[in-house]
Motif scaffolding. Structure first.
Motif, PDB file in Angstrom:
ATOM      1  N   GLU A  32      43.335 -15.195  -2.233  1.00  0.00           N
ATOM      2  CA  GLU A  32      42.956 -16.106  -3.443  1.00  0.00           C
ATOM      3  C   GLU A  32      42.729 -15.052  -4.552  1.00  0.00           C
ATOM      4  OE1 GLU A  32      43.070 -19.141  -5.806  1.00  0.00           O
ATOM      5  OE2 GLU A  32      43.769 -19.067  -3.878  1.00  0.00           O
ATOM      6  N   LEU A  33      41.658 -14.193  -4.446  1.00  0.00           N
ATOM      7  CA  LEU A  33      41.219 -13.326  -5.217  1.00  0.00           C
ATOM      8  C   LEU A  33      42.468 -12.549  -5.922  1.00  0.00           C
ATOM      9  CD1 LEU A  33      39.182 -11.616  -6.981  1.00  0.00           C
ATOM     10  CD2 LEU A  33      38.895 -10.243  -4.934  1.00  0.00           C
ATOM     11  N   THR A  34      43.329 -12.239  -5.052  1.00  0.00           N
ATOM     12  CA  THR A  34      44.460 -11.327  -5.547  1.00  0.00           C
ATOM     13  C   THR A  34      45.341 -12.050  -6.381  1.00  0.00           C
ATOM     14  OG1 THR A  34      44.609  -9.802  -3.545  1.00  0.00           O
ATOM     15  CG2 THR A  34      46.479  -9.962  -4.904  1.00  0.00           C
ATOM     16  N   LYS A  35      45.554 -13.331  -6.157  1.00  0.00           N
ATOM     17  CA  LYS A  35      46.481 -14.357  -6.725  1.00  0.00           C
ATOM     18  C   LYS A  35      45.728 -14.522  -8.153  1.00  0.00           C
ATOM     19  CE  LYS A  35      48.177 -19.123  -6.648  1.00  0.00           C
ATOM     20  NZ  LYS A  35      48.129 -20.371  -6.181  1.00  0.00           N
ATOM     21  N   ALA A  73      41.010  -2.613   2.535  1.00  0.00           N
ATOM     22  CA  ALA A  73      42.056  -2.642   3.552  1.00  0.00           C
ATOM     23  C   ALA A  73      42.599  -3.889   3.835  1.00  0.00           C
ATOM     24  CB  ALA A  73      41.693  -1.894   4.824  1.00  0.00           C
ATOM     25  N   ASN A  74      42.109  -4.869   3.618  1.00  0.00           N
ATOM     26  CA  ASN A  74      42.724  -6.336   3.987  1.00  0.00           C
ATOM     27  C   ASN A  74      43.207  -6.984   2.748  1.00  0.00           C
ATOM     28  OD1 ASN A  74      42.098  -6.350   6.968  1.00  0.00           O
ATOM     29  ND2 ASN A  74      39.949  -7.068   6.395  1.00  0.00           N
ATOM     30  N   LEU A  75      43.152  -6.332   1.622  1.00  0.00           N
ATOM     31  CA  LEU A  75      43.894  -6.937   0.751  1.00  0.00           C
ATOM     32  C   LEU A  75      45.488  -7.001   0.872  1.00  0.00           C
ATOM     33  CD1 LEU A  75      42.491  -4.775  -2.768  1.00  0.00           C
ATOM     34  CD2 LEU A  75      42.153  -7.439  -2.121  1.00  0.00           C
ATOM     35  N   PRO A  76      46.158  -8.123  -0.017  1.00  0.00           N
ATOM     36  CA  PRO A  76      47.407  -8.405   0.471  1.00  0.00           C
ATOM     37  C   PRO A  76      48.312  -7.306   0.166  1.00  0.00           C
ATOM     38  CG  PRO A  76      46.469 -10.238  -0.717  1.00  0.00           C
ATOM     39  CD  PRO A  76      45.680  -9.243  -0.478  1.00  0.00           C
ATOM     40  N   ALA A  79      48.959  -6.436  -3.601  1.00  0.00           N
ATOM     41  CA  ALA A  79      47.896  -6.687  -4.448  1.00  0.00           C
ATOM     42  C   ALA A  79      48.230  -5.686  -5.710  1.00  0.00           C
ATOM     43  CB  ALA A  79      46.620  -6.210  -3.705  1.00  0.00           C
ATOM     44  N   ASP A  80      48.752  -4.479  -5.456  1.00  0.00           N
ATOM     45  CA  ASP A  80      49.161  -3.661  -6.484  1.00  0.00           C
ATOM     46  C   ASP A  80      47.968  -3.200  -7.340  1.00  0.00           C
ATOM     47  OD1 ASP A  80      50.507  -1.648  -7.603  1.00  0.00           O
ATOM     48  OD2 ASP A  80      51.844  -3.093  -8.817  1.00  0.00           O
ATOM     49  N   ILE A  81      46.883  -2.758  -6.593  1.00  0.00           N
ATOM     50  CA  ILE A  81      45.627  -2.545  -7.285  1.00  0.00           C
ATOM     51  C   ILE A  81      45.707  -1.511  -8.164  1.00  0.00           C
ATOM     52  CG2 ILE A  81      44.704  -1.004  -5.626  1.00  0.00           C
ATOM     53  CD1 ILE A  81      41.754  -2.210  -6.307  1.00  0.00           C
ATOM     54  N   TYR A  82      46.598  -0.716  -8.231  1.00  0.00           N
ATOM     55  CA  TYR A  82      46.587   0.360  -9.188  1.00  0.00           C
ATOM     56  C   TYR A  82      47.130  -0.187 -10.624  1.00  0.00           C
ATOM     57  CZ  TYR A  82      48.382   4.907 -11.705  1.00  0.00           C
ATOM     58  OH  TYR A  82      48.571   5.626 -12.565  1.00  0.00           O
ATOM     59  N   LYS A  83      48.158  -1.071 -10.584  1.00  0.00           N
ATOM     60  CA  LYS A  83      48.356  -2.100 -11.953  1.00  0.00           C
ATOM     61  C   LYS A  83      47.594  -2.998 -12.394  1.00  0.00           C
ATOM     62  CE  LYS A  83      53.178  -0.320 -11.515  1.00  0.00           C
ATOM     63  NZ  LYS A  83      54.549  -0.786 -11.557  1.00  0.00           N
ATOM     64  N   ARG A  85      44.235  -4.096 -13.224  1.00  0.00           N
ATOM     65  CA  ARG A  85      42.955  -3.903 -13.739  1.00  0.00           C
ATOM     66  C   ARG A  85      41.741  -4.703 -13.485  1.00  0.00           C
ATOM     67  NH1 ARG A  85      39.273  -3.950 -17.701  1.00  0.00           N
ATOM     68  NH2 ARG A  85      38.150  -2.016 -18.359  1.00  0.00           N
ATOM     69  N   THR A  86      42.060  -5.959 -13.190  1.00  0.00           N
ATOM     70  CA  THR A  86      41.165  -6.896 -12.895  1.00  0.00           C
ATOM     71  C   THR A  86      40.680  -6.564 -11.525  1.00  0.00           C
ATOM     72  OG1 THR A  86      42.258  -8.693 -14.163  1.00  0.00           O
ATOM     73  CG2 THR A  86      40.404  -9.360 -12.411  1.00  0.00           C
ATOM     74  N   LEU A  87      41.518  -6.511 -10.639  1.00  0.00           N
ATOM     75  CA  LEU A  87      41.146  -6.059  -9.139  1.00  0.00           C
ATOM     76  C   LEU A  87      40.172  -4.743  -9.074  1.00  0.00           C
ATOM     77  CD1 LEU A  87      43.726  -7.029  -6.705  1.00  0.00           C
ATOM     78  CD2 LEU A  87      41.649  -7.723  -6.860  1.00  0.00           C
ATOM     79  N   ARG A  88      40.793  -3.805 -10.020  1.00  0.00           N
ATOM     80  CA  ARG A  88      39.996  -2.299  -9.948  1.00  0.00           C
ATOM     81  C   ARG A  88      38.541  -2.719 -10.411  1.00  0.00           C
ATOM     82  NH1 ARG A  88      44.431  -0.687 -12.851  1.00  0.00           N
ATOM     83  NH2 ARG A  88      43.277   0.164 -14.557  1.00  0.00           N
ATOM     84  N   VAL A  89      38.283  -3.412 -11.344  1.00  0.00           N
ATOM     85  CA  VAL A  89      36.974  -3.748 -12.305  1.00  0.00           C
ATOM     86  C   VAL A  89      36.053  -4.431 -11.004  1.00  0.00           C
ATOM     87  CG1 VAL A  89      35.905  -5.073 -13.928  1.00  0.00           C
ATOM     88  CG2 VAL A  89      37.747  -3.692 -14.360  1.00  0.00           C
ATOM     89  N   ILE A  90      36.807  -5.341 -10.473  1.00  0.00           N
ATOM     90  CA  ILE A  90      35.721  -5.983  -9.282  1.00  0.00           C
ATOM     91  C   ILE A  90      35.533  -4.963  -8.332  1.00  0.00           C
ATOM     92  CG2 ILE A  90      36.215  -7.808  -7.425  1.00  0.00           C
ATOM     93  CD1 ILE A  90      37.685  -9.335  -9.715  1.00  0.00           C
ATOM     94  N   PHE A  91      36.375  -4.491  -7.565  1.00  0.00           N
ATOM     95  CA  PHE A  91      36.207  -3.630  -6.471  1.00  0.00           C
ATOM     96  C   PHE A  91      35.618  -2.394  -6.680  1.00  0.00           C
ATOM     97  CE2 PHE A  91      38.668  -6.106  -4.082  1.00  0.00           C
ATOM     98  CZ  PHE A  91      38.683  -6.050  -2.661  1.00  0.00           C
ATOM     99  N   TYR A  92      35.612  -1.679  -8.132  1.00  0.00           N
ATOM    100  CA  TYR A  92      35.041  -0.179  -8.316  1.00  0.00           C
ATOM    101  C   TYR A  92      33.662  -0.332  -7.930  1.00  0.00           C
ATOM    102  CZ  TYR A  92      34.317   3.762 -11.107  1.00  0.00           C
ATOM    103  OH  TYR A  92      33.798   5.093 -11.248  1.00  0.00           O
ATOM    104  N   PRO A  93      32.534  -1.173  -8.483  1.00  0.00           N
ATOM    105  CA  PRO A  93      31.169  -1.048  -8.262  1.00  0.00           C
ATOM    106  C   PRO A  93      30.854  -0.776  -6.570  1.00  0.00           C
ATOM    107  CG  PRO A  93      31.604  -2.886  -9.434  1.00  0.00           C
ATOM    108  CD  PRO A  93      32.775  -2.496  -9.181  1.00  0.00           C
ATOM    109  N   SER A  94      31.477  -1.501  -5.702  1.00  0.00           N
ATOM    110  CA  SER A  94      31.389  -1.018  -4.251  1.00  0.00           C
ATOM    111  C   SER A  94      31.981   0.319  -3.646  1.00  0.00           C
ATOM    112  CB  SER A  94      32.300  -2.109  -3.632  1.00  0.00           C
ATOM    113  OG  SER A  94      31.850  -3.585  -3.712  1.00  0.00           O
TER     114      SER A  94
END
Length: 438
Positions: A32-35, A73-76, A79-83, A85-94
């Motif tokens: 859902e987050l990825t979507k 690792a469990n992201l769909p 997800a294409d986190i490289y492209k 940016r929203t996902l990158r911003v969310i995961f980066y602090p972790s």
């Protein structure tokens, strides 16, 4: 009664393990987050203000979530986190949090922190410098050596990502010091391959390193490449590789030890190229053209940019057809032939003569007016530093390489200016008027 100190240690251990392990974020929630993040990225294309607001809200929603490496690792798969940016911003602090640990997990998080730095795609200098600093931190992580062992993909990323950084940011942060230290740790074949790619950055004019520094990198990459080849040849069961892979590394080894890589190609005698076949049967090897200015264009039938450059090459051929200039399009057996006119692919594996037999009709169909040759060595000629095609070199009438790594899909006036100057320098006739390209 349990000792208070022991309880404290248990609590610390429990807290640390929670930081590294999954917090029971379900795959459904990650999906859902990825979507949601993907929808935001799409919205940025049409309504930047609305997208920014939605992005801020989503980031705020997850700001207190301490994602684990398992969560990542469990992201769909899409997800294409490289492209994204929203996902990158969310995961980066972790990634930042976990990377502070000196374990292998910390090194892995440091790698992810480098790969998915939120503004890695930005070309702003300040953003690039910040990314380069994160990059450098990864190269000095205390568990880097342990992390890269057996992790070819991530280890290779240490070097392959360098090509995406601005040269000014690399110099500003002294990133190459960390890159060199990391290279000494690695011996895998993927690392060696990525290091060859990295060398193009290290040796580039834009980076403008002293020749001594470039050669220090070259010698280490050469040794690492040789180690890989030796391992494949002497320990085939432990380091299995097919002939094609082994040949690629031998080509890389020749490339990294060539006059090109040593900075000695330009203004020196052109390395010889022997031909299996040439449209002009009088030309058996490159040196048969001595006395003329020679333009060699490395290409292949499957290469769309190569074929796309044909109109420019045709213009040059028309300009110099009455002058002591020869253009040779050099390819090599590829194992298949692309018939551009009929949109067909013909398998010619292990049969160079069959592949060569298709060339006369290809020349006619594509209106090639210059010479074409098949070289005995690969089209990715290591002596001329060919790592991608099309790749053009210009040799003067005395057989000296004067220009290299030109691109024939640029305005042919650039090449014509150089050719005219070389003809004039040699006392040979040259066109009176500049080339007309439009």
């Amino acid at each position: 009664m349990i000792n208070k100190a022991l309880i404290l240690l248990l609590l610390i251990s429990l807290t640390f393990n929670l930081n590294l392990r999954s917090q029971n974020i379900s795959k459904e929630s990650l999906s859902e987050l990825t979507k949601e993040s993907r929808e935001i990225e799409q919205l940025f294309k049409t309504d930047s203000k609305a997208a920014t607001e939605k992005q801020n809200n989503l980031v705020a929603k997850y700001k207190d979530v301490q994602f684990s490496l398992d969560d990542f690792a469990n992201l769909p798969k899409d997800a294409d986190i490289y492209k994204n940016r929203t996902l990158r911003v969310i995961f980066y602090p972790s990634f930042v949090r976990i990377s502070k640990d000196q374990s292998v997990n910390g090194a892995k998080a440091s790698c992810l922190k480098m790969l998915y730095y939120p503004d890695a795609l930005s070309k702003e200098f300040d953003d690039q410098v910040k990314w380069a600093k994160v990059y450098k931190e990864f190269t000095y992580h205390p568990a880097l050596g342990q992390f890269v062992k057996g992790r070819d993909y991530q280890a290779a990323e240490i070097f392959s990502r360098l090509q995406f950084l601005l040269p000014e940011a690399i110099k500003e942060t002294h990133l190459l010091n960390g890159i060199y230290s990391a290279l000494k740790l690695n011996t895998s074949y993927k690392v060696s391959s990525a290091a060859i790619t990295m060398f193009k950055v290290v040796a580039s004019e834009k980076l403008n390193l002293p020749q001594d520094s470039i050669q220090i990198f070259r010698e280490l990459i050469s040794q690492k490449t040789k180690d890989v080849i030796d391992s494949m040849e002497t320990l085939p069961l432990k380091y299995p590789a097919d002939k094609r892979t082994l040949d690629l590394f031998k080509n890389s080894y020749e490339y990294i030890n060539s006059d090109y890589s040593k900075g000695k190609l330009l203004n020196n005698k052109a390395p010889e190229i022997e031909f299996l076949w040439c449209s002009n049967p009088e030309i058996k090897k490159l040196s048969d053209t001595k006395g003329k200015v020679v333009i060699i264009d490395f290409w292949a039938t499957w290469c769309s940019p190569c074929v796309g450059s044909f109109p420019n090459v045709r213009m040059l051929q028309e300009r110099y057809k009455e002058y002591p200039v020869i253009i040779i399009g050099i390819t090599s057996p590829q194992g298949y032939h692309m018939d551009r006119k009929n949109k067909a692919r013909y398998d010619t594996k292990d049969d160079p003569e069959k592949e060569i037999s298709y060339m006369p009709s290809f020349i006619k169909d594509m209106e090639i007016t210059w010479e074409v040759a098949f070289s005995k060595t690969t089209v990715f000629n290591p002596q001329y530093g060919v790592r991608g095609i099309p790749h053009v070199a210009i040799i003067d009438a005395n057989g000296i390489v004067r220009y290299n790594e030109l691109r024939p899909y640029d305005d042919p006036a650039h090449e014509a200016e150089k050719i005219d100057a070389l003809l004039k320098e040699a006392g040979l006739p040259f066109p009176a008027n500049p080339i007309s390209t439009r």
